[in-house]
Design a protein around this motif. Sequence first.
Motif, PDB file in Angstrom:
ATOM      1  N   LYS A  18      57.357  62.223  86.800  1.00 55.78           N
ATOM      2  CA  LYS A  18      58.676  63.211  85.576  1.00 55.78           C
ATOM      3  C   LYS A  18      60.269  63.334  86.491  1.00 55.78           C
ATOM      4  O   LYS A  18      60.815  63.394  85.355  1.00 55.78           O
ATOM      5  CB  LYS A  18      58.225  64.093  84.890  1.00 55.78           C
ATOM      6  CG  LYS A  18      56.763  63.499  84.473  1.00 55.78           C
ATOM      7  CD  LYS A  18      56.166  64.901  84.137  1.00 55.78           C
ATOM      8  CE  LYS A  18      54.860  63.549  83.149  1.00 55.78           C
ATOM      9  NZ  LYS A  18      54.191  65.390  82.849  1.00 55.78           N
ATOM     10  N   GLN A  19      60.593  63.711  87.313  1.00 56.97           N
ATOM     11  CA  GLN A  19      61.519  63.678  88.174  1.00 56.97           C
ATOM     12  C   GLN A  19      63.183  62.654  87.703  1.00 56.97           C
ATOM     13  O   GLN A  19      64.000  62.649  87.609  1.00 56.97           O
ATOM     14  CB  GLN A  19      61.565  63.990  89.607  1.00 56.97           C
ATOM     15  CG  GLN A  19      62.979  64.862  89.770  1.00 56.97           C
ATOM     16  CD  GLN A  19      63.999  66.030  88.781  1.00 56.97           C
ATOM     17  OE1 GLN A  19      63.358  66.938  88.756  1.00 56.97           O
ATOM     18  NE2 GLN A  19      65.167  65.789  88.134  1.00 56.97           N
ATOM     19  N   GLU A  73      55.273  73.019  84.790  1.00 55.30           N
ATOM     20  CA  GLU A  73      55.735  71.660  83.542  1.00 55.30           C
ATOM     21  C   GLU A  73      57.087  72.473  82.696  1.00 55.30           C
ATOM     22  O   GLU A  73      56.944  72.221  81.687  1.00 55.30           O
ATOM     23  CB  GLU A  73      54.148  71.433  82.715  1.00 55.30           C
ATOM     24  CG  GLU A  73      52.768  70.829  84.053  1.00 55.30           C
ATOM     25  CD  GLU A  73      51.646  70.444  83.762  1.00 55.30           C
ATOM     26  OE1 GLU A  73      52.031  69.762  83.128  1.00 55.30           O
ATOM     27  OE2 GLU A  73      51.210  71.068  82.762  1.00 55.30           O
ATOM     28  N   VAL A 117      61.087  71.428  82.257  1.00 49.70           N
ATOM     29  CA  VAL A 117      62.421  71.303  83.016  1.00 49.70           C
ATOM     30  C   VAL A 117      63.664  71.997  82.729  1.00 49.70           C
ATOM     31  O   VAL A 117      63.757  72.458  81.699  1.00 49.70           O
ATOM     32  CB  VAL A 117      62.843  69.608  81.733  1.00 49.70           C
ATOM     33  CG1 VAL A 117      64.082  68.772  82.179  1.00 49.70           C
ATOM     34  CG2 VAL A 117      61.397  68.819  81.809  1.00 49.70           C
ATOM     35  N   CYS A 144      63.653  62.284  84.170  1.00 44.56           N
ATOM     36  CA  CYS A 144      64.715  63.078  84.094  1.00 44.56           C
ATOM     37  C   CYS A 144      65.880  62.687  84.190  1.00 44.56           C
ATOM     38  O   CYS A 144      66.829  62.612  83.743  1.00 44.56           O
ATOM     39  CB  CYS A 144      64.096  64.588  84.998  1.00 44.56           C
ATOM     40  SG  CYS A 144      63.407  65.423  83.715  1.00 44.56           S
ATOM     41  N   GLU A 175      66.195  69.065  85.559  1.00 40.78           N
ATOM     42  CA  GLU A 175      65.599  69.638  87.265  1.00 40.78           C
ATOM     43  C   GLU A 175      63.482  69.351  86.646  1.00 40.78           C
ATOM     44  O   GLU A 175      63.562  70.716  85.308  1.00 40.78           O
ATOM     45  CB  GLU A 175      65.780  70.341  87.634  1.00 40.78           C
ATOM     46  CG  GLU A 175      67.283  70.647  88.143  1.00 40.78           C
ATOM     47  CD  GLU A 175      67.131  69.649  89.550  1.00 40.78           C
ATOM     48  OE1 GLU A 175      65.936  69.146  89.840  1.00 40.78           O
ATOM     49  OE2 GLU A 175      68.241  68.572  88.863  1.00 40.78           O
ATOM     50  N   TYR A 176      62.410  68.704  86.974  1.00 44.74           N
ATOM     51  CA  TYR A 176      61.494  68.838  86.677  1.00 44.74           C
ATOM     52  C   TYR A 176      60.672  69.627  87.607  1.00 44.74           C
ATOM     53  O   TYR A 176      60.724  69.245  89.033  1.00 44.74           O
ATOM     54  CB  TYR A 176      60.149  68.204  86.359  1.00 44.74           C
ATOM     55  CG  TYR A 176      59.075  67.825  86.113  1.00 44.74           C
ATOM     56  CD1 TYR A 176      58.523  68.214  84.574  1.00 44.74           C
ATOM     57  CD2 TYR A 176      58.540  67.224  87.360  1.00 44.74           C
ATOM     58  CE1 TYR A 176      57.213  68.230  84.980  1.00 44.74           C
ATOM     59  CE2 TYR A 176      57.158  66.697  87.007  1.00 44.74           C
ATOM     60  CZ  TYR A 176      56.606  68.079  85.577  1.00 44.74           C
ATOM     61  OH  TYR A 176      55.260  67.821  85.546  1.00 44.74           O
ATOM     62  N   ASP A 177      60.709  70.935  87.036  1.00 48.94           N
ATOM     63  CA  ASP A 177      59.175  71.837  88.010  1.00 48.94           C
ATOM     64  C   ASP A 177      57.714  71.318  87.983  1.00 48.94           C
ATOM     65  O   ASP A 177      56.974  71.636  86.667  1.00 48.94           O
ATOM     66  CB  ASP A 177      59.082  72.769  88.111  1.00 48.94           C
ATOM     67  CG  ASP A 177      58.837  74.290  88.658  1.00 48.94           C
ATOM     68  OD1 ASP A 177      57.658  73.889  88.573  1.00 48.94           O
ATOM     69  OD2 ASP A 177      58.900  75.074  88.421  1.00 48.94           O
ATOM     70  N   ALA A 178      56.961  70.716  88.550  1.00 50.81           N
ATOM     71  CA  ALA A 178      55.617  70.030  88.300  1.00 50.81           C
ATOM     72  C   ALA A 178      54.595  71.205  88.625  1.00 50.81           C
ATOM     73  O   ALA A 178      53.739  71.164  86.893  1.00 50.81           O
ATOM     74  CB  ALA A 178      55.282  69.058  89.394  1.00 50.81           C
ATOM     75  N   MET A 228      57.381  63.549  77.390  1.00 52.68           N
ATOM     76  CA  MET A 228      58.585  65.022  78.519  1.00 52.68           C
ATOM     77  C   MET A 228      60.384  63.576  77.248  1.00 52.68           C
ATOM     78  O   MET A 228      60.940  65.363  76.821  1.00 52.68           O
ATOM     79  CB  MET A 228      58.390  64.139  78.986  1.00 52.68           C
ATOM     80  CG  MET A 228      59.517  65.241  80.489  1.00 52.68           C
ATOM     81  SD  MET A 228      59.497  65.313  81.992  1.00 52.68           S
ATOM     82  CE  MET A 228      59.843  63.881  82.087  1.00 52.68           C
ATOM     83  N   VAL A 274      57.108  71.247  78.956  1.00 48.57           N
ATOM     84  CA  VAL A 274      56.211  69.788  79.032  1.00 48.57           C
ATOM     85  C   VAL A 274      55.239  69.545  78.967  1.00 48.57           C
ATOM     86  O   VAL A 274      54.358  68.978  80.015  1.00 48.57           O
ATOM     87  CB  VAL A 274      57.640  68.966  79.803  1.00 48.57           C
ATOM     88  CG1 VAL A 274      59.211  68.651  78.484  1.00 48.57           C
ATOM     89  CG2 VAL A 274      57.715  69.248  81.187  1.00 48.57           C
TER      90      VAL A 274
END
Length: 68
Positions: free
Chosen positions: A4-5, A34, A36, A8, A28-31, A58, A50
Amino acid sequence: MEDKQKICDLLLKTCQATDNAHDLVSLEYDAEREIVTATFASGGKRDINVAMDSGTAMIRDVMNHLGC
């Protein structure tokens, strides 16, 4: 499993080529959360939920929240 990053990063380049989102500096994706985080040249930030999204969902969520 989708990166996912990376999605992005690629979406950022596409958005920066548009008139509506040319001032977008990062996505920036924070897993863990969840989320962005969209950061703009002005210093403004927007968190986009997301959770449970596929990669394409997403992208839709990010674009909808950016107003593009």
